[in-house]
Design a protein around this motif. Sequence first.
Motif, short mmCIF file in Angstrom:
data_model
loop_
_atom_site.label_atom_id
_atom_site.label_comp_id
_atom_site.label_asym_id
_atom_site.label_seq_id
_atom_site.Cartn_x
_atom_site.Cartn_y
_atom_site.Cartn_z
N GLY A 178 0.80 -1.23 0.00
CA GLY A 178 0.00 0.00 0.00
C GLY A 178 0.83 1.27 0.00
N ARG A 179 2.16 1.11 -0.15
CA ARG A 179 3.06 2.28 -0.14
C ARG A 179 3.90 2.31 -1.42
N VAL A 180 4.31 3.52 -1.80
CA VAL A 180 5.23 3.70 -2.94
C VAL A 180 6.20 4.82 -2.58
N ARG A 181 7.20 5.00 -3.40
CA ARG A 181 8.09 6.15 -3.27
C ARG A 181 7.71 7.16 -4.35
N LEU A 182 7.60 8.43 -3.97
CA LEU A 182 7.07 9.45 -4.88
C LEU A 182 8.09 10.55 -5.13
N ASP A 183 8.35 10.84 -6.41
CA ASP A 183 9.23 11.93 -6.81
C ASP A 183 8.36 13.14 -7.17
N VAL A 184 8.20 14.04 -6.21
CA VAL A 184 7.30 15.19 -6.40
C VAL A 184 7.82 16.13 -7.48
N ARG A 185 9.14 16.30 -7.54
CA ARG A 185 9.69 17.21 -8.56
C ARG A 185 9.41 16.69 -9.97
N ARG A 186 9.47 15.36 -10.13
CA ARG A 186 9.18 14.77 -11.44
C ARG A 186 7.71 15.02 -11.83
N VAL A 187 6.80 14.93 -10.86
CA VAL A 187 5.39 15.21 -11.16
C VAL A 187 5.23 16.66 -11.61
N ASN A 188 5.90 17.58 -10.93
CA ASN A 188 5.83 18.99 -11.34
C ASN A 188 6.38 19.18 -12.75
N ALA A 189 7.47 18.47 -13.06
CA ALA A 189 8.04 18.56 -14.41
C ALA A 189 7.04 18.05 -15.45
N LEU A 190 6.33 16.97 -15.13
CA LEU A 190 5.33 16.43 -16.05
C LEU A 190 4.14 17.38 -16.21
N GLN A 191 3.73 18.03 -15.11
CA GLN A 191 2.66 19.03 -15.21
C GLN A 191 3.06 20.14 -16.18
N MET A 192 4.32 20.56 -16.09
CA MET A 192 4.78 21.65 -16.97
C MET A 192 4.87 21.19 -18.42
N GLU A 193 5.30 19.94 -18.61
CA GLU A 193 5.33 19.39 -19.98
C GLU A 193 3.94 19.41 -20.58
N GLN A 194 2.95 19.04 -19.76
CA GLN A 194 1.57 19.02 -20.27
C GLN A 194 1.05 20.42 -20.62
N LEU A 195 1.64 21.43 -19.99
CA LEU A 195 1.28 22.82 -20.35
C LEU A 195 1.90 23.23 -21.67
N GLY A 196 2.96 22.51 -22.08
CA GLY A 196 3.65 22.86 -23.32
C GLY A 196 5.02 23.45 -23.08
N ILE A 197 5.54 23.30 -21.87
CA ILE A 197 6.89 23.78 -21.54
C ILE A 197 7.88 22.67 -21.86
N SER A 198 8.95 23.00 -22.58
CA SER A 198 9.89 21.95 -22.98
C SER A 198 10.83 21.62 -21.82
N PRO A 199 11.32 20.37 -21.76
CA PRO A 199 12.24 19.96 -20.69
C PRO A 199 13.49 20.84 -20.61
N GLU A 200 13.90 21.44 -21.75
CA GLU A 200 15.09 22.31 -21.76
C GLU A 200 14.87 23.58 -20.93
N GLN A 201 13.60 23.91 -20.68
CA GLN A 201 13.28 25.12 -19.91
C GLN A 201 13.26 24.88 -18.40
N VAL A 202 13.48 23.62 -18.02
CA VAL A 202 13.34 23.24 -16.60
C VAL A 202 14.63 22.60 -16.10
N ALA A 203 15.06 23.04 -14.92
CA ALA A 203 16.24 22.44 -14.28
C ALA A 203 15.84 21.90 -12.91
N ILE A 204 16.36 20.73 -12.56
CA ILE A 204 16.07 20.12 -11.25
C ILE A 204 17.37 19.93 -10.49
N ALA A 205 17.44 20.49 -9.31
CA ALA A 205 18.67 20.41 -8.52
C ALA A 205 19.02 18.97 -8.18
#
Length: 267
Positions: free
Chosen positions: A208-235
């Motif tokens: 009933g548990r998983v490990r969640l990468d919240v930053r990756r979800v935010n990156a996917l939300q931005m991709e769905q808006l039409g923002i390219s991965p080149e516009q996003v940096a993750i520390a």
Amino acid sequence: MHSWHWRTWEGLPYLTCSLLEPWHHGFFTQQFSPSTPFELTKVLHPEASVYRLKQVHGNTVLTPQEIVTKLTAGGDEVDREGDSALVSGDGLVTHQPLQAVWVATADCTPVLIADEKTAQVAAVHAGWRGTALKIVPQAITRMQAQGSKLEDLRIAMGPAIAGEVYQVSEQVAAEVGNTIIPHNDEKLIVAALHELPNSPLLPDPEPGRVRLDVRRVNALQMEQLGISPEQVAIAPYCTYQTPEHFFSYRREMQKKVQWSGIVSYDF
């Protein structure tokens, strides 16, 4: 690839991102504690005016002008902290030059956004709850309302807890995942998330548990808006796994924070 750089101020370390190079900005470490945004703004730009919020894990995004209006009006949205009054919210978008906007985090994601054309900037506090409420798209929508175009945005996600060590319930994973795979069946959302390339979910040994990468979800939300991965940096830093630099609520169970901020450009 975008590069991340350690800088120092009076011997204390903080991070910057090459993607946001034209803007005075920083992801500050625990070494700066207990400095406030008022003190930290002096590191970035001594002439900038300073804005922060009482963060509530929601998706309210405000401008400095709206903060001033709400403080003047008083009411339920204003919270008194010692000598200062704070307005509730989790995102700030500037509307004038030389405005420093700040967010505090301990494991949640600090997101700094800048617009190359309008020079306006945003600071967003995106934990799993804010991410489930799409706070970053909300901030981007506010910037678009003030003249931003998606292709002109530059976005840096700072140090936060990494997916490999962030255990959550499948229910939480589904609530967050629903923002990129809309469905009313939790199990189906979780299964579909696992199937994604570079999935934001990792398996966990506990049922009933998983490990969640919240930053990756935010990156996917931005991709769905039409923002390219080149516009996003993750520390490349995890707050939980880097105790020498960052507070982690999961690790310490104490309410300590580090600040991240950015100053709108004075062209």
